[in-house]
Write an enzyme that holds these catalytic residues in place. Structure first.
Site, PDB file in Angstrom:
ATOM      1  N   ILE A  98       0.867  -1.192   0.000  1.00 22.05           N
ATOM      2  CA  ILE A  98       0.000   0.000   0.000  1.00 22.05           C
ATOM      3  C   ILE A  98       0.898   1.233   0.000  1.00 22.05           C
ATOM      4  O   ILE A  98       1.714   1.408   0.911  1.00 22.05           O
ATOM      5  CB  ILE A  98      -0.903   0.009   1.276  1.00 22.05           C
ATOM      6  CG1 ILE A  98      -1.854  -1.213   1.306  1.00 22.05           C
ATOM      7  CG2 ILE A  98      -1.696   1.301   1.384  1.00 22.05           C
ATOM      8  CD1 ILE A  98      -2.978  -1.209   0.281  1.00 22.05           C
ATOM      9  N   HIS A  99       0.761   2.081  -1.038  1.00 23.61           N
ATOM     10  CA  HIS A  99       1.592   3.292  -1.034  1.00 23.61           C
ATOM     11  C   HIS A  99       0.938   4.525  -1.643  1.00 23.61           C
ATOM     12  O   HIS A  99       1.525   5.606  -1.640  1.00 23.61           O
ATOM     13  CB  HIS A  99       2.923   3.027  -1.766  1.00 23.61           C
ATOM     14  CG  HIS A  99       2.785   2.915  -3.261  1.00 23.61           C
ATOM     15  ND1 HIS A  99       2.442   1.755  -3.881  1.00 23.61           N
ATOM     16  CD2 HIS A  99       2.927   3.835  -4.248  1.00 23.61           C
ATOM     17  CE1 HIS A  99       2.399   1.951  -5.194  1.00 23.61           C
ATOM     18  NE2 HIS A  99       2.681   3.213  -5.447  1.00 23.61           N
ATOM     19  N   ARG A 100      -0.296   4.389  -2.194  1.00 24.63           N
ATOM     20  CA  ARG A 100      -0.920   5.567  -2.823  1.00 24.63           C
ATOM     21  C   ARG A 100      -1.195   6.642  -1.779  1.00 24.63           C
ATOM     22  O   ARG A 100      -1.746   6.331  -0.713  1.00 24.63           O
ATOM     23  CB  ARG A 100      -2.271   5.188  -3.453  1.00 24.63           C
ATOM     24  CG  ARG A 100      -2.178   4.261  -4.593  1.00 24.63           C
ATOM     25  CD  ARG A 100      -2.079   4.944  -5.946  1.00 24.63           C
ATOM     26  NE  ARG A 100      -1.487   3.984  -6.845  1.00 24.63           N
ATOM     27  CZ  ARG A 100      -0.378   4.157  -7.547  1.00 24.63           C
ATOM     28  NH1 ARG A 100       0.232   5.319  -7.539  1.00 24.63           N
ATOM     29  NH2 ARG A 100       0.101   3.207  -8.304  1.00 24.63           N
TER      30      ARG A 100
END
Ligand code: UD1
Ligand code: UDP
Length: 364
Positions: free
Chosen positions: A205-207
């Site tokens: 998860i990085h957005r």
């Protein structure tokens, strides 16, 4: 024919590798230089990919580093212009949708150097995503556009971009996957992490839309904690996400979530291929799971890669604990047929190299 390839982030390295190799193999007159903007710089976000991919050309690093969108994009432009003037290439090749892509495309177009966009035409329809702005603008100024799927060609046509310079060639990220899968033996990395194939979930998860929202990130982590009561959750953490997880340390420590550093490409693919399911907001991971037929939950309201939903294993899921848990159960109960997406066949880069050589080679 002299070409400059501009890369800056983890997914860029994965996309550029097969194109550079195909041009080396197919166009013997082709001199290639890689300009790494330095947008990603931690060894496990950058150098590890160059170690794995062993690119057969000069690589120059502009060392731009992190910053706000304006600062980062502007710094890349300032540092890329002298490199462009120094090398005076026949064309500049840019990849995907990151700030490095747009910055280099603007500089090249204004210096009168043709821009070749690999992975053109993807659209999420969501202009709050910085990548969507980068995609739209890069496609407007590109001279050659290489689309990974038919929907991408249609998106370009809807924006008035059509004709002989739009090419449906397939997906270069899948080329790299096809190339590396035979050497991605999961046993070693599974042993290292002391987990069993099919008995874990992989999460990335990085957005900003997820990690910059305390509420959404908390929901996601609580869902992962619940899932980890059943299956171990292996979570290689992107550097943007690291500080955002600090307030959730207690929940994570009390769960079966295992945070690990970003992985090198071979280890990451080896882990993806043996996972029971993947939970992500990555663009590339949606494609890779589809190709490998691994069920994937994408924690986003939309995707610029709709074929992964219509023809693949991908499901979009809202960033709430209950949505993630219910889609997780559904995905585990649904059998995944082998996905076969048109031209995702490991040969996209060869098609690109043929067209680039015909357009810009000496014979022209
Ligand atoms: C960028 C891309 C995104 C892509 C992602 C791939 C843009 C607008 N975004 O997002 O589309 O999905 O790369 O991973 O171009 N950081 C480090 N070390 C690094 C790199 C970053 O610590 O090597 C940290 C810094 O605090 C930085 C933050 O991560 O401020 C964000 O990095 P940045 O490159 O701006 O955006 P990404 O989130 O990586
Ligand atoms: N990847 C990797 N190690 C990791 C996470 C991702 O090698 O720890 C690879 C992944 O297989 C894919 C690419 O990096 O090829 C995707 O990058 P990312 O998710 O950062 O960017 P996006 O695709 O969302 O732009």
């Amino acid at each position: 024919m002299k070409l400059l390839h501009v890369v800056g982030t983890r997914p860029n390295f994965v996309k550029a590798m097969p194109v550079i190799r195909a041009l080396t193999a197919q166009a013997s007159d082709c001199e290639q230089i890689v300009i790494h903007t330095g947008q990603h710089y931690d060894p496990n976000m950058s150098q590890t990919f160059f170690d794995d991919f062993d690119l057969p050309c000069t690589i120059e690093n502009l060392n731009v580093g992190s910053g706000s969108h304006a600062a980062q994009t502007g710094n890349i432009m300032r540092r890329f212009e002298p490199a462009l003037l120094k090398y005076a290439p026949r064309a500049v090749v840019v990849y995907g949708d990151v700030n490095s892509t747009l910055a280099a495309a603007i500089v090249a177009a204004k210096c009168g150097t043709p821009v070749i966009h690999v992975e053109a035409g993807l659209r999420s329809g969501d202009r709050t995503m910085p990548e969507e702005i980068n995609r739209i603008l890069t496609d407007q100024i590109a001279e050659q556009l290489f689309a990974p799927s038919r929907d991408a060609v249609a998106n370009l046509a809807a924006e008035g971009i059509s004709g002989d310079n739009v090419h449906f060639v397939g997906n270069v990220m899948i080329d790299t996957l096809v190339n590396f899968l035979p050497r991605c033996n999961s046993d070693e990395v599974l042993r290292k992490l002391d987990i069993e194939a099919d008995r874990y979930v992989m999460a990335t998860i990085h957005r900003p839309s997820n990690v910059d929202s305390e509420e959404k990130l908390t929901n996601i982590v609580h869902a992962l904690a619940e899932i980890s009561r059943e299956l171990v959750v292996i979570f290689p953490v992107h550097p943007r996400t690291v500080p955002k997880l600090a307030p959730l340390e207690r929940v994570i420590n009390a769960s079966g979530i295992r945070l690990v550093d970003p992985l090198g490409y071979t280890d990451f693919i080896s882990l993806q291929r043996a996972a029971r399911l993947v939970i992500t907001d990555s663009g590339g991971v949606q494609e890779e799971t589809t190709y490998m037929c691994i069920p994937c939950l994408t924690v986003r309201p939309n995707t610029e890669r709709p074929v992964t939903v219509s023809h693949g294993t991908n499901r979009l899921v809202a960033p709430t604990r209950d949505s993630i848990l219910s889609e997780y159960k559904l995905a585990l109960e649904t059998s995944t047929a082998r996905c076969n997406i048109e031209l995702w066949d490991g040969r996209a880069a060869r098609r690109i190299a043929d067209i680039v050589a015909a357009e810009y080679g000496n014979a022209r």
